[in-house]
Structures are given as C-alpha cells and as structure tokens.
Design a protein around this motif. Sequence first.
Motif, short mmCIF file in Angstrom:
data_model
loop_
_atom_site.label_atom_id
_atom_site.label_comp_id
_atom_site.label_asym_id
_atom_site.label_seq_id
_atom_site.Cartn_x
_atom_site.Cartn_y
_atom_site.Cartn_z
N GLY A 1 0.79 -1.23 0.00
CA GLY A 1 0.00 0.00 0.00
C GLY A 1 0.82 1.28 0.00
O GLY A 1 0.27 2.36 -0.08
N LYS A 2 2.15 1.14 0.07
CA LYS A 2 2.98 2.35 0.07
C LYS A 2 3.42 2.71 -1.36
O LYS A 2 3.71 1.82 -2.15
CB LYS A 2 4.21 2.15 0.97
N GLY A 3 3.43 3.98 -1.65
CA GLY A 3 3.90 4.45 -2.95
C GLY A 3 2.97 4.11 -4.10
O GLY A 3 3.43 3.61 -5.12
N GLN B 1 -9.49 -5.31 5.76
CA GLN B 1 -8.27 -4.53 5.98
C GLN B 1 -8.64 -3.09 6.26
O GLN B 1 -9.61 -2.57 5.74
CB GLN B 1 -7.40 -4.52 4.72
N ARG B 2 -7.81 -2.43 7.06
CA ARG B 2 -7.96 -1.00 7.30
C ARG B 2 -6.61 -0.35 7.03
O ARG B 2 -5.63 -0.68 7.69
CB ARG B 2 -8.39 -0.75 8.74
N ARG B 3 -6.57 0.56 6.08
CA ARG B 3 -5.34 1.22 5.68
C ARG B 3 -4.20 0.23 5.46
O ARG B 3 -3.10 0.37 6.02
CB ARG B 3 -4.92 2.27 6.71
N HIS B 4 -4.51 -0.80 4.70
CA HIS B 4 -3.54 -1.85 4.34
C HIS B 4 -3.06 -2.67 5.53
O HIS B 4 -2.06 -3.39 5.43
CB HIS B 4 -2.38 -1.27 3.54
N GLN B 5 -3.75 -2.58 6.66
CA GLN B 5 -3.47 -3.45 7.79
C GLN B 5 -4.59 -4.48 7.85
O GLN B 5 -5.76 -4.12 7.96
CB GLN B 5 -3.46 -2.66 9.10
N LYS B 6 -4.23 -5.76 7.81
CA LYS B 6 -5.27 -6.79 7.90
C LYS B 6 -5.82 -6.83 9.32
O LYS B 6 -5.07 -6.62 10.28
CB LYS B 6 -4.68 -8.16 7.52
N VAL B 7 -7.11 -7.08 9.43
CA VAL B 7 -7.75 -7.10 10.74
C VAL B 7 -8.30 -8.49 11.06
O VAL B 7 -8.13 -9.01 12.16
CB VAL B 7 -8.88 -6.03 10.81
N VAL B 8 -8.99 -9.08 10.08
CA VAL B 8 -9.54 -10.44 10.23
C VAL B 8 -9.16 -11.22 8.96
O VAL B 8 -9.23 -10.69 7.85
CB VAL B 8 -11.09 -10.40 10.36
N GLU B 9 -8.73 -12.46 9.14
CA GLU B 9 -8.42 -13.31 7.99
C GLU B 9 -9.12 -14.65 8.17
O GLU B 9 -9.35 -15.07 9.31
CB GLU B 9 -6.90 -13.57 7.88
N GLU B 10 -9.45 -15.29 7.06
CA GLU B 10 -10.08 -16.61 7.18
C GLU B 10 -9.64 -17.54 6.06
O GLU B 10 -9.17 -17.11 5.01
CB GLU B 10 -11.61 -16.49 7.20
N SER B 11 -9.76 -18.83 6.33
CA SER B 11 -9.45 -19.85 5.34
C SER B 11 -10.45 -20.99 5.47
O SER B 11 -10.75 -21.41 6.59
CB SER B 11 -8.03 -20.39 5.55
N PHE C 1 -2.24 -11.77 -10.29
CA PHE C 1 -1.11 -11.74 -9.35
C PHE C 1 -0.89 -10.30 -8.89
O PHE C 1 -0.91 -9.38 -9.70
CB PHE C 1 0.16 -12.25 -10.06
N LEU C 2 -0.69 -10.11 -7.59
CA LEU C 2 -0.43 -8.77 -7.07
C LEU C 2 1.00 -8.64 -6.57
O LEU C 2 1.78 -7.84 -7.06
CB LEU C 2 -1.43 -8.45 -5.96
N GLU C 3 1.35 -9.46 -5.57
CA GLU C 3 2.69 -9.42 -4.99
C GLU C 3 3.01 -10.79 -4.44
O GLU C 3 2.12 -11.60 -4.21
CB GLU C 3 2.73 -8.43 -3.80
N MET C 4 4.29 -11.03 -4.21
CA MET C 4 4.68 -12.25 -3.51
C MET C 4 5.36 -11.86 -2.21
O MET C 4 6.21 -10.98 -2.19
CB MET C 4 5.64 -13.07 -4.34
N ASN C 5 4.95 -12.49 -1.11
CA ASN C 5 5.60 -12.25 0.17
C ASN C 5 6.55 -13.39 0.46
O ASN C 5 6.13 -14.55 0.51
CB ASN C 5 4.57 -12.12 1.29
N THR C 6 7.81 -13.05 0.66
CA THR C 6 8.84 -14.09 0.81
C THR C 6 9.12 -14.39 2.28
O THR C 6 10.26 -14.46 2.70
CB THR C 6 10.13 -13.65 0.10
#
Length: 504
Positions: free
Chosen positions: A165-167, A232-242, A286-291
């Motif tokens: 979410g930056k830049g 998410q709020r301002r690119h901070q995840k709040v609740v996640e589910e699977s 595809f958006l991004e990959m987190n390593t």
Amino acid sequence: MIRKILIANRGEIAIRVMRACYEMGIRSVAVFSEADRTSRHVLYANEAECIGPAPSNESYLCIDKILDVAKRHKVDAIHPGYGFLSENAEFARRCEEEGIIFIGPNPQTMIDMGDKIQARRHMIAAGVPVVPGTQDQLNSPEEAVGVCKAIGFPVMIKASMGGGGKGMRLVHRAEDVVEAYNACKSEALSGFGDDTVYIEKFVEGPHHIEFQILGDKHGNVIHLGDRECSVQRRHQKVVEESPSPFLDPELRQKMGSAAVAAAKAVGYVGAGTIEFLVDKYKNFYFLEMNTRLQVEHPVTEQVVGIDLVKEQILVADGHELTIKQEDVHQRGHAIECRICAEDTENNFRPAPGIISRLVEPHGPGIRIDSAVYEGYEIPMYYDPMIGKLIVWATCRQYAIERMRRALYEYKVAGLVTNIRYLRRIIDVPQFKEGNYDTSFIEVNQERLRPRPGFKNDSEDMAIIAAYIDYLMNYEENKPDNINENSSALNRWRAFGLQKGVLRV
Ligand code: MV4
C-alpha cells in the motif's frame, strides 16, 4: 543438521517459532532489546541475549549485532519471523556468508520479488495472470499519459519498490496523470531510495485472496490453499479466514495451480505467499509475492493440519517435502482476529500500557498465539498487535459463532484494545454472508461504531461493577463462605442484574 536456531524477532512470532523448535528438539536462541527484557519470548528461549536499545533500528534491525550473537552462540540457522529483517536480501546474504542457514528463500528470490516490475515479468513468463499494465518502467510524464489512455481509466501508478500500500496513486482522469506521476516518483524516491514507477489498470472493489506455498531445495512446490484477507484498514489486515468464502472449487484449483507456477518460476524455497486481487467477475490477478511466513499463517495451519514453521525448518535443512499436493486438504474453517492495543474510537491510535488483568478464551477450537501476560507492559516502540485469536470449526457458520464466543470470553484490562471492534466486525451481516471485498471496513464504517447500551458493553460494565463489589466485600468472599450458589462469578452476575446493567 540444524540443532540450534536464533530467532531474529520478538513477541508472538518469536514464541511461535520457538514452539516448533522445542517439538523438533532444536535449541532456541532469543535476541531482545532493552524494552523486551521481561518479554515472554526471552523467557521461552533456551538462550537469550540483549542486542541493544528499544528502537528497532538499534536492535532488531541490526544485522551485525544479530550475527554476532548467532556466531557466539554457534547457531546453525536464523529464523527472521515476519517484519524486521524477514524480507531483507542483504541479511539473508550475510547469513549465507557466515555459513548460517537463513530460514527463507535465497537472496536473489527476495530481490526479484521485492522489485514489482521484475516480479510482474517473472509472472508473465510463467503464464500467471497479472493486472493489465506496463511491463517496463515509465521514463517520462508524457509516456505515462499515453500508457494510461491506452489502458483506460481508472489506473494506478505504483512504485516498483513499493508494496503493502505504500507508494501508489489512483488516477481517474487524463489531466491528473502528470501530477500523480510526479508525486508517486518523489514519494518512491524518499520512501524506497528508488523512483522507478509503473502503471496498472485499477481493479475496483477487489478481494485480497492469497495462497500459501511451500517449496524445497529439490524443486518441489506445493500450495496449502487460500486465505481471504479482505478485511483490511489502511492496508493493515484485521480479520483473515481460510478457506475464502468467495472462491468456488474450480477457481480455487486454477488459482492454486497459478500460485505453484509462480513459485516455481522463481525457484522458491521455504514458506511464501502469492497475493492475488480477485474482481467481482472472479477474474484473478497476481499482485505481490511475500517471501516470509505471514502473520495470518495459523488459519492455514488449522485448516490443512500442517505446521508451517516445522516445514520451513525441514526444507531449510535440505529435506525434501514429504507432503504431496494430493495429500493437502482443506478441512473445516478457520478465522483469525488480530488483537491490538489500540483505540478504535480515536483513529486507531496505539495504546501501549500495562495489562492489569488478562483472561484469555479457552475451550474447543481455540488457538491463541500471543506473547503477553498479566502484569506485562506493552512497549510503545513496536507494533501494537498483542496477539492473535484463531478459531477452527467444522464449517464457516460454526467458526463465526465460535469467534463470537471467544471474543466475549476475552478480557483485557489496563489498556484499550480492539476486541469490541472485532466483535462488531463479525456481527456485520455482510461478513456473515461471506460476500465482502476490500471495501468492507469503509463501507460498513457506521455499523462498526460502538452503540451505547449494546449488550456486550453492558455485560462488561456489569462484570467491572461486580468486580469492584467483589473487592469491596473481599472478607465475605473467602473460600469457606463460597458455596455453589454464591460463587464469585454468580455474585458478579447477580450484582449486574440488580443494577440493571445486565439483561437475561
Ligand atoms: C491495486 C488495487 C487495485 N488495482 N492494484 C493495495 C496494497 C498493495 N499491495 C496493492 N494494493 C492495491 N493494488 C490495482 N491494479 C487495489 C489495491 C488495494 C488493496 C489491495 C489488497 C487489499 C486491500 C486493498 C485496499 C486498497 C487498495
């Protein structure tokens, strides 16, 4: 063979990693800042050493200090957790140089995926769908205008070294392109030391759905299913589910294969995440990959029954994956709430302080990954997340009901937390229906405000009032005066009822 691991992190994730170490018979070494002397991750470790003052850039971000501890304690490997140095290719390379295994992908993969233009090129080559946009960097504002017109508005101008979410800049009209282009470039230069930017078509109201992947050093890659992270709020995840309530089996299968292809394209080793945007027509990009291992990894662990940290350690040690794709099954449903010391009524500002009372939920299907205890002071220097509440149940509806119950049982006194806010989120009809996207928090802003006199609030008030009553009448409450009908809790409830603050 890995026999001792240094955990270059703090808080709940440091403990999470040490738990896997303990089960595997591996010794753990903690590093800590001066603000973290009394932290639980320090107590949990077999060995621990202070690495400097509270600010992260003088402690948890100091590569030299961490490697110095690693060498003196003769560790075989370093686990970076998430945040801090977890996606720092320089750190991974320095570990390698010192003959210490970095538990994560090789430095080149981290460099490639950190550069979003490069990442897009890799994905296109691997046949993974990316958001329509430029394959190369933009070289002038004139070029940017031309590209935007060709793609069609709205568009996003993004920094190649950005992410999370930056830049980035959303642009709706041709006449706004030049200004946005220049602003994005200067923001990128000051934020990342690199002003390379590119353009993507704007995907409206997307879902953020990610796939967990696992690769070994022998070229095997599997995926462990999806996570819905659109709350998410301002690119901070709040609740996640699977699993994600938005995916059907066919789409899940297609995205899973794409995620594996994406990971194979970059020779991925370890645990990683492929983030996708999914639009309302179920097109995925595809958006991004987190390593790195992610905060929300437990929902995947609960649903597929695999210990991700254990697998990370095994593949880092050169073992071949023993899990085959056809053996991975998503069973039941898991939801995670991030518990934070923050004031949701005051712009979510961090609310550090001392936890004077702590009652955590227990019982069927509950997992708590946290690092706090009664009497612990949450330092102001780090992320205000104090723990994660993860529930598992046989289906989504039962998981939601279980989460409601667990959030009700959760009592933290002494500081402000987001627990009530989380209760309101899971009570929003759109969440219950499972058809929410990344606009959820904004769209439901009104519903997420506290309602005075709401049942949960009055029950809390009753308990607090009754607790005061209990303290004031301490003498009467000595054990020999307590029978079945006048246990402390019953007295608290009776008090609440009598005062009219507790219904039922
Ligand atoms: C986008 C997008 C729509 N279209 N890219 C936000 C975080 C960064 N990783 C990328 N982000 C977005 N990129 C295109 N072409 C919308 C977002 C976005 C978003 C993405 C995932 C989760 C929440 C989000 C909230 C706002 C915007």
